[in-house]
Design a protein around this motif. Structure first.
Motif, mmCIF file in Angstrom:
data_model
loop_
_atom_site.group_PDB
_atom_site.id
_atom_site.type_symbol
_atom_site.label_atom_id
_atom_site.label_comp_id
_atom_site.label_asym_id
_atom_site.label_seq_id
_atom_site.Cartn_x
_atom_site.Cartn_y
_atom_site.Cartn_z
ATOM 1 N N VAL A 146 4.825 -7.179 -22.169
ATOM 2 C CA VAL A 146 4.662 -5.755 -22.150
ATOM 3 C C VAL A 146 3.753 -4.949 -21.149
ATOM 4 O O VAL A 146 4.081 -4.231 -19.779
ATOM 5 C CB VAL A 146 4.167 -4.862 -23.713
ATOM 6 N N LEU A 147 2.532 -5.952 -20.899
ATOM 7 C CA LEU A 147 1.317 -5.336 -19.984
ATOM 8 C C LEU A 147 1.458 -5.794 -18.528
ATOM 9 O O LEU A 147 2.107 -4.753 -17.382
ATOM 10 C CB LEU A 147 0.363 -5.999 -20.335
ATOM 11 N N GLN A 148 2.663 -6.977 -18.318
ATOM 12 C CA GLN A 148 2.953 -7.185 -16.709
ATOM 13 C C GLN A 148 4.165 -6.385 -16.530
ATOM 14 O O GLN A 148 4.417 -5.795 -15.296
ATOM 15 C CB GLN A 148 3.090 -8.967 -16.903
ATOM 16 N N GLN A 149 4.792 -5.722 -17.867
ATOM 17 C CA GLN A 149 5.762 -5.147 -17.260
ATOM 18 C C GLN A 149 6.157 -3.730 -16.625
ATOM 19 O O GLN A 149 5.781 -3.431 -16.072
ATOM 20 C CB GLN A 149 7.438 -5.717 -18.310
ATOM 21 N N THR A 150 4.900 -2.999 -18.002
ATOM 22 C CA THR A 150 4.239 -1.611 -17.345
ATOM 23 C C THR A 150 3.594 -1.542 -16.118
ATOM 24 O O THR A 150 4.278 -0.876 -15.658
ATOM 25 C CB THR A 150 3.438 -1.225 -18.618
ATOM 26 N N LEU A 151 3.002 -2.860 -15.297
ATOM 27 C CA LEU A 151 2.049 -2.901 -14.285
ATOM 28 C C LEU A 151 3.476 -3.342 -12.983
ATOM 29 O O LEU A 151 3.118 -2.264 -12.059
ATOM 30 C CB LEU A 151 1.139 -3.999 -14.128
ATOM 31 N N ALA A 152 3.803 -4.192 -13.349
ATOM 32 C CA ALA A 152 5.333 -3.415 -12.176
ATOM 33 C C ALA A 152 6.332 -2.849 -12.464
ATOM 34 O O ALA A 152 7.129 -1.949 -10.945
ATOM 35 C CB ALA A 152 6.183 -4.523 -12.817
ATOM 36 N N GLN A 153 5.944 -1.955 -13.107
ATOM 37 C CA GLN A 153 7.124 -0.312 -13.814
ATOM 38 C C GLN A 153 6.700 -0.012 -12.506
ATOM 39 O O GLN A 153 7.071 1.244 -11.841
ATOM 40 C CB GLN A 153 7.304 -0.328 -15.350
ATOM 41 N N ARG A 154 4.631 0.532 -13.197
ATOM 42 C CA ARG A 154 3.938 1.220 -12.266
ATOM 43 C C ARG A 154 4.062 1.026 -10.347
ATOM 44 O O ARG A 154 4.207 2.243 -9.830
ATOM 45 C CB ARG A 154 2.579 1.145 -12.831
ATOM 46 N N LEU A 155 4.026 -0.029 -10.522
ATOM 47 C CA LEU A 155 4.624 -1.021 -8.739
ATOM 48 C C LEU A 155 5.422 0.469 -8.572
ATOM 49 O O LEU A 155 5.871 0.649 -6.934
ATOM 50 C CB LEU A 155 4.042 -2.116 -8.663
ATOM 51 N N TYR A 156 6.673 0.239 -8.943
ATOM 52 C CA TYR A 156 7.867 -0.243 -8.444
ATOM 53 C C TYR A 156 7.921 1.886 -8.311
ATOM 54 O O TYR A 156 8.469 1.935 -7.297
ATOM 55 C CB TYR A 156 8.570 -0.097 -9.965
ATOM 56 N N ASP A 157 7.230 2.096 -9.111
ATOM 57 C CA ASP A 157 7.697 4.047 -9.625
ATOM 58 C C ASP A 157 6.665 4.277 -8.542
ATOM 59 O O ASP A 157 6.890 5.302 -7.726
ATOM 60 C CB ASP A 157 7.286 4.684 -11.057
ATOM 61 N N ALA A 158 4.757 3.715 -7.851
ATOM 62 C CA ALA A 158 4.081 4.863 -7.298
ATOM 63 C C ALA A 158 3.871 3.955 -6.422
ATOM 64 O O ALA A 158 2.725 4.750 -5.843
ATOM 65 C CB ALA A 158 2.724 4.821 -8.114
ATOM 66 N N GLY A 159 3.980 3.126 -5.970
ATOM 67 C CA GLY A 159 3.969 2.706 -4.845
ATOM 68 C C GLY A 159 2.139 2.186 -4.468
ATOM 69 O O GLY A 159 1.957 0.984 -5.398
ATOM 70 N N VAL A 160 2.314 2.518 -3.810
ATOM 71 C CA VAL A 160 0.822 1.602 -2.880
ATOM 72 C C VAL A 160 0.042 2.841 -3.989
ATOM 73 O O VAL A 160 -1.378 1.968 -4.086
ATOM 74 C CB VAL A 160 0.347 2.136 -1.809
ATOM 75 N N THR A 161 0.287 3.673 -5.107
ATOM 76 C CA THR A 161 -1.221 4.042 -5.504
ATOM 77 C C THR A 161 -1.275 3.224 -6.934
ATOM 78 O O THR A 161 -1.987 2.742 -8.005
ATOM 79 C CB THR A 161 -0.679 5.884 -6.187
ATOM 80 N N GLY A 162 -0.051 1.965 -7.270
ATOM 81 C CA GLY A 162 -0.321 1.686 -8.098
ATOM 82 C C GLY A 162 -0.712 0.261 -7.840
ATOM 83 O O GLY A 162 -0.998 -0.596 -8.838
ATOM 84 N N VAL A 163 -1.595 0.187 -6.907
ATOM 85 C CA VAL A 163 -1.176 -1.040 -6.189
ATOM 86 C C VAL A 163 -3.176 -1.322 -6.215
ATOM 87 O O VAL A 163 -4.086 -0.115 -5.783
ATOM 88 C CB VAL A 163 -1.419 -1.208 -4.776
ATOM 89 N N PRO A 164 -4.132 -2.023 -7.274
ATOM 90 C CA PRO A 164 -5.906 -2.543 -7.382
ATOM 91 C C PRO A 164 -6.238 -1.992 -5.446
ATOM 92 O O PRO A 164 -5.178 -2.780 -4.981
ATOM 93 C CB PRO A 164 -5.966 -4.347 -7.778
#
Length: 234
Positions: A146-164
């Motif tokens: 679930v964590l991996q998928q949530t982080l992937a969705q965050r990247l998909y939705d938020a773009g660079v904001t979701g990148v460490p």
């Protein structure tokens, strides 16, 4: 409650995941409506995590959802999705307790480990609910899936904001692809968890692969069928 209100939430999720029309027959018939309602709820929470601009409306919605989920234990739902989900005696209060962590998780993480820590409690709560929803057993690694998928969705939705932040140098424009590659490194073709989660994760993984390669996703019915068949096995 108005059935059209429920349909609007379900249709919004289906519009974002048109591949589900191919995948859904692999889900047990008694779990199909439940799966779409549950994933629709998670989409609402993802939207509040990945909001841009003024965060106050999203914060207010998260607080409302916390109260709503706690009310499901007493079967007092107000939201249309509760019509489908409330009757299941899942650990809704545990999920409600994890929602405030989504506010903190919006901040750009220092590194990959920090990004994962910020969402671990939420992911574990989601996995615990899914055990009950889909009449499964607790599985080691289900929360990580679930964590991996949530982080992937965050990247998909938020773009660079979701990148460490650690991945933003030296080329911020390429950072989303680098982060997508890191997330894929430990993401297997078949993850831990109940069948609906494994199937949805396979669809999400295919999207992340396209993001990592910088190419459009090839979500043809045949490719989707093969991904879903493999994810559903076992």
């Amino acid at each position: 409650m108005n059935s059209s209100a429920l349909d609007s939430f379900l249709d919004k999720w289906r519009a974002r995941w048109p591949e589900w029309s191919v995948a859904e027959p692999f889900v047990a018939p008694e779990h199909r409506a439940r799966a779409v309602a549950w994933f629709s709820l998670l989409q609402e929470l993802d939207d509040m995590l990945n909001t841009s601009g003024d965060p106050l409306p999203a914060d207010a919605k998260l607080a409302w959802w916390g109260e709503e989920l706690r009310s499901w234990a007493g079967q007092r739902s107000r939201h249309p999705l509760g019509r489908v989900l409330e009757p299941i005696r899942a650990p809704w209060a545990v999920l409600a307790d994890a929602l405030p962590s989504l506010v903190e998780a919006r901040a750009v993480a220092v590194d990959a480990a920090a990004a994962q820590r910020a969402l671990t409690a939420f992911a574990e709560a989601v996995a615990a609910v899914e055990v009950v929803l889909f009449e499964d057993r607790p599985r080691a690694g289900a929360g990580q899936a679930v964590l991996q998928q949530t982080l992937a969705q965050r990247l998909y939705d938020a773009g660079v904001t979701g990148v460490p932040r650690s991945l933003l140098e030296p080329d911020a424009a390429a950072a989303p692809r680098r982060w997508a590659g890191e997330l894929l490194r430990d993401w297997k073709l078949r993850v831990a968890g109940p069948r609906p989660r494994r199937i949805w994760a396979a669809l999400a993984r295919a999207r992340l692969q396209s993001q990592a390669s910088g190419k459009p996703i090839e979500a043809t019915p045949v490719r989707t069928l093969l991904r879903v068949w493999w994810a559903a096995r076992g």
